[in-house]
Design a protein around this motif. Structure first.
Motif, PDB file in Angstrom:
ATOM      1  N   MET A 157       0.880  -1.146   0.000  1.00 12.81           N
ATOM      2  CA  MET A 157       0.000   0.000   0.000  1.00 12.81           C
ATOM      3  C   MET A 157       0.931   1.211   0.000  1.00 12.81           C
ATOM      4  N   VAL A 158       0.742   2.061  -0.977  1.00 11.34           N
ATOM      5  CA  VAL A 158       1.556   3.266  -1.051  1.00 11.34           C
ATOM      6  C   VAL A 158       0.626   4.446  -0.822  1.00 11.34           C
ATOM      7  N   VAL A 159       1.003   5.266   0.141  1.00  9.34           N
ATOM      8  CA  VAL A 159       0.218   6.455   0.455  1.00  9.34           C
ATOM      9  C   VAL A 159       0.968   7.668  -0.087  1.00  9.34           C
ATOM     10  N   TRP A 160       0.221   8.549  -0.756  1.00 13.11           N
ATOM     11  CA  TRP A 160       0.808   9.672  -1.473  1.00 13.11           C
ATOM     12  C   TRP A 160       0.200  10.995  -0.999  1.00 13.11           C
ATOM     13  N   ALA A 161       1.024  12.005  -0.888  1.00 13.59           N
ATOM     14  CA  ALA A 161       0.542  13.354  -0.585  1.00 13.59           C
ATOM     15  C   ALA A 161       0.424  14.099  -1.913  1.00 13.59           C
ATOM     16  N   VAL A 162      -0.794  14.233  -2.396  1.00 13.89           N
ATOM     17  CA  VAL A 162      -1.042  14.828  -3.707  1.00 13.89           C
ATOM     18  C   VAL A 162      -1.801  16.133  -3.513  1.00 13.89           C
ATOM     19  N   PRO A 163      -1.306  17.232  -4.105  1.00 16.26           N
ATOM     20  CA  PRO A 163      -2.046  18.498  -4.005  1.00 16.26           C
ATOM     21  C   PRO A 163      -3.463  18.329  -4.555  1.00 16.26           C
ATOM     22  N   ALA A 164      -4.428  18.927  -3.870  1.00 15.79           N
ATOM     23  CA  ALA A 164      -5.844  18.767  -4.218  1.00 15.79           C
ATOM     24  C   ALA A 164      -6.118  19.057  -5.686  1.00 15.79           C
ATOM     25  N   GLU A 165      -5.479  20.066  -6.222  1.00 19.01           N
ATOM     26  CA  GLU A 165      -5.737  20.458  -7.618  1.00 19.01           C
ATOM     27  C   GLU A 165      -5.144  19.481  -8.640  1.00 19.01           C
ATOM     28  N   ARG A 166      -4.322  18.523  -8.165  1.00 14.69           N
ATOM     29  CA  ARG A 166      -3.701  17.554  -9.070  1.00 14.69           C
ATOM     30  C   ARG A 166      -4.244  16.133  -8.915  1.00 14.69           C
ATOM     31  N   ILE A 167      -5.223  15.934  -8.058  1.00 16.66           N
ATOM     32  CA  ILE A 167      -5.701  14.570  -7.747  1.00 16.66           C
ATOM     33  C   ILE A 167      -6.147  13.832  -8.999  1.00 16.66           C
ATOM     34  N   LYS A 168      -6.957  14.432  -9.828  1.00 19.50           N
ATOM     35  CA  LYS A 168      -7.456  13.762 -11.039  1.00 19.50           C
ATOM     36  C   LYS A 168      -6.291  13.404 -11.964  1.00 19.50           C
ATOM     37  N   GLU A 169      -5.434  14.355 -12.241  1.00 25.54           N
ATOM     38  CA  GLU A 169      -4.284  14.137 -13.134  1.00 25.54           C
ATOM     39  C   GLU A 169      -3.382  13.020 -12.610  1.00 25.54           C
ATOM     40  N   VAL A 170      -3.034  13.088 -11.344  1.00 27.89           N
ATOM     41  CA  VAL A 170      -2.112  12.119 -10.744  1.00 27.89           C
ATOM     42  C   VAL A 170      -2.750  10.732 -10.651  1.00 27.89           C
ATOM     43  N   LYS A 182       8.727   3.876  -7.975  1.00 34.40           N
ATOM     44  CA  LYS A 182       9.606   4.958  -8.442  1.00 34.40           C
ATOM     45  C   LYS A 182       9.128   5.519  -9.779  1.00 34.40           C
ATOM     46  N   GLN A 183       8.669   4.634 -10.683  1.00 35.91           N
ATOM     47  CA  GLN A 183       8.138   5.101 -11.972  1.00 35.91           C
ATOM     48  C   GLN A 183       6.915   5.992 -11.763  1.00 35.91           C
ATOM     49  N   ILE A 184       6.025   5.554 -10.891  1.00 31.15           N
ATOM     50  CA  ILE A 184       4.830   6.356 -10.613  1.00 31.15           C
ATOM     51  C   ILE A 184       5.245   7.703 -10.034  1.00 31.15           C
ATOM     52  N   SER A 185       6.178   7.687  -9.104  1.00 19.93           N
ATOM     53  CA  SER A 185       6.659   8.929  -8.496  1.00 19.93           C
ATOM     54  C   SER A 185       7.239   9.871  -9.547  1.00 19.93           C
ATOM     55  N   GLN A 186       8.052   9.326 -10.447  1.00 21.80           N
ATOM     56  CA  GLN A 186       8.655  10.155 -11.498  1.00 21.80           C
ATOM     57  C   GLN A 186       7.616  10.693 -12.473  1.00 21.80           C
ATOM     58  N   MET A 187       6.686   9.832 -12.889  1.00 20.11           N
ATOM     59  CA  MET A 187       5.677  10.255 -13.873  1.00 20.11           C
ATOM     60  C   MET A 187       4.708  11.291 -13.297  1.00 20.11           C
ATOM     61  N   THR A 188       4.463  11.215 -11.990  1.00 17.57           N
ATOM     62  CA  THR A 188       3.509  12.146 -11.370  1.00 17.57           C
ATOM     63  C   THR A 188       4.193  13.346 -10.731  1.00 17.57           C
ATOM     64  N   ASN A 189       5.502  13.243 -10.587  1.00 17.97           N
ATOM     65  CA  ASN A 189       6.282  14.260  -9.884  1.00 17.97           C
ATOM     66  C   ASN A 189       5.817  14.408  -8.431  1.00 17.97           C
ATOM     67  N   ILE A 190       5.447  13.266  -7.843  1.00 20.82           N
ATOM     68  CA  ILE A 190       5.061  13.226  -6.427  1.00 20.82           C
ATOM     69  C   ILE A 190       6.130  12.425  -5.692  1.00 20.82           C
ATOM     70  N   SER A 191       6.862  13.107  -4.820  1.00 21.17           N
ATOM     71  CA  SER A 191       7.940  12.430  -4.087  1.00 21.17           C
ATOM     72  C   SER A 191       7.598  12.230  -2.613  1.00 21.17           C
ATOM     73  N   ASN A 192       6.500  12.784  -2.167  1.00 19.92           N
ATOM     74  CA  ASN A 192       6.092  12.625  -0.778  1.00 19.92           C
ATOM     75  C   ASN A 192       5.147  11.424  -0.688  1.00 19.92           C
ATOM     76  N   TYR A 193       5.721  10.271  -0.343  1.00 16.41           N
ATOM     77  CA  TYR A 193       4.930   9.044  -0.229  1.00 16.41           C
ATOM     78  C   TYR A 193       5.583   8.100   0.773  1.00 16.41           C
TER      79      TYR A 193
END
Length: 163
Positions: free
Chosen positions: A70-83, A126-137
């Motif tokens: 289970m990977v938990v991600w901190a995604v900015p609210a305005e990017r939830i759909k995109e990410v 790591k691929q998901i992190s790179q593609m989404t530019n989300i490193s806080n997980y």
């Protein structure tokens, strides 16, 4: 359809299906109705949104998926759909949920990722992190399966054979 028949159908549909070529026929026979009546009722349940889906539960460890995270991600609210659209494009992601951010837990997107090895699972993360530019997980690997069952939505008992 009378209420007791309806309850029998709901009871049967929420339990394991028989692993045979015609499971709906067997279920209908157990209830004592024709298969087409069962199928018509299921369509009615689907149309009124009582029944969302019928799906198989795969025992992922048995088929070789040994790394389950289970990977938990901190995604900015305005990017939830995109990410989340990027995350769900990965076939190894079986679940993706948005959840409320809590006081001391700032993660709002939860994904379940399955792989044949921890190394490959880490690579996917790591691929998901790179593609989404989300490193806080955070990655939470499963260590032992304690329970795996489908949700039961009623305590209705059937007078016919239970599976």
């Amino acid at each position: 359809m009378d209420d007791s028949r309806e309850k029998q159908i709901i009871f049967k549909l929420q339990h394991e299906f028989p692993l045979i070529p015609e499971p709906y026929k067997k279920i209908a026979d157990d209830i004592g109705i024709p298969e087409n009546e069962l199928l018509d009722y299921m369509i009615e349940l689907k149309n009124n949104k009582t029944l969302r889906r019928i799906g198989a539960v795969l025992n992922h460890r048995t088929v070789g998926f040994l790394a389950n995270a289970m990977v938990v991600w901190a995604v900015p609210a305005e990017r939830i759909k995109e990410v989340s659209d990027i995350m769900i494009s990965f076939p190894q992601v079986s679940h993706c949920y948005e959840r409320e951010i809590l006081k001391n837990w700032n993660y709002n997107i939860y994904t379940m990722i399955h792989s044949v090895s921890y190394e490959l699972c880490d690579d996917i993360i790591k691929q998901i992190s790179q593609m989404t530019n989300i490193s806080n997980y955070e990655v939470l690997y499963s260590t032992k399966e304690l329970k795996k069952s489908s949700m039961l939505y009623s305590g209705i008992k059937s007078d016919k054979n239970n599976y």
